[in-house]
Design an enzyme around this catalytic site. Structure first.
Site, mmCIF file in Angstrom:
data_model
loop_
_atom_site.group_PDB
_atom_site.id
_atom_site.type_symbol
_atom_site.label_atom_id
_atom_site.label_comp_id
_atom_site.label_asym_id
_atom_site.label_seq_id
_atom_site.Cartn_x
_atom_site.Cartn_y
_atom_site.Cartn_z
ATOM 1 N N SER A 35 -6.281 60.637 15.102
ATOM 2 C CA SER A 35 -6.519 62.026 14.704
ATOM 3 C C SER A 35 -6.207 62.291 13.230
ATOM 4 C CB SER A 35 -5.719 62.985 15.595
ATOM 5 O OG SER A 35 -4.350 62.839 15.346
ATOM 6 N N CYS A 36 -5.821 61.259 12.508
ATOM 7 C CA CYS A 36 -5.504 61.389 11.082
ATOM 8 C C CYS A 36 -6.795 61.323 10.264
ATOM 9 C CB CYS A 36 -4.551 60.252 10.701
ATOM 10 S SG CYS A 36 -4.404 59.928 8.952
ATOM 11 N N THR A 37 -7.063 62.369 9.482
ATOM 12 C CA THR A 37 -8.282 62.441 8.672
ATOM 13 C C THR A 37 -8.368 61.287 7.677
ATOM 14 O OG1 THR A 37 -8.255 64.829 8.890
ATOM 15 C CG2 THR A 37 -9.627 63.935 7.145
ATOM 16 N N TYR B 107 -3.938 56.071 12.919
ATOM 17 C CA TYR B 107 -3.717 57.054 13.971
ATOM 18 C C TYR B 107 -5.026 57.828 14.101
ATOM 19 C CZ TYR B 107 -1.744 60.907 16.608
ATOM 20 O OH TYR B 107 -1.499 61.845 17.579
#
Length: 118
Positions: free
Chosen positions: A12-14, A10
């Site tokens: 925007s997942c760090t 995903y």
């Protein structure tokens, strides 16, 4: 590593971004699948669970807002019901999910990724 790598991510997942940077740095080819646009099917989830040590506990994101919003007790659900629910709501999954058909990594774990690629 003999098998093809699948990478559920995903943007925007760090942790996903760290894992992607690691794979790029190592020059590793992989199939990237956007976890919410192209979620794993029930069959794929079953294959993933077979590779875990603790089954659902390893893949469910119990700290996620989506999980906390559930008005269901997952202990009362059958495996089929759980898999169907996760397939319909992939935000319930921990991420990233990286696997090659034999080995699985849930979340960003640099050491496990180095082992997978060894």
């Amino acid at each position: 590593m003999n098998h093809h790598l699948t990478f559920y991510t995903y943007p925007s997942c760090t942790s996903c971004r760290k894992a992607k940077a690691f794979l790029k740095e190592k020059g590793i080819d992989y199939d990237e699948r956007h976890l919410f646009k192209e979620p794993p099917s029930v069959e794929e989830l079953l294959e993933i669970i077979k590779m875990t040590h603790n089954g659902m506990d390893d893949i469910l994101s119990t700290r996620s807002r989506k999980f906390k919003e559930l008005d269901k007790d997952i202990e009362d659900m059958t495996v089929s019901e759980l898999l169907e629910m996760i397939s319909e709501e992939p935000r319930l999954l921990r991420r990233p999910i990286i696997f090659d058909g034999e080995k699985l990594i849930i979340g960003y774990n640099r050491t496990a990724m180095q082992d997978l690629l060894a």
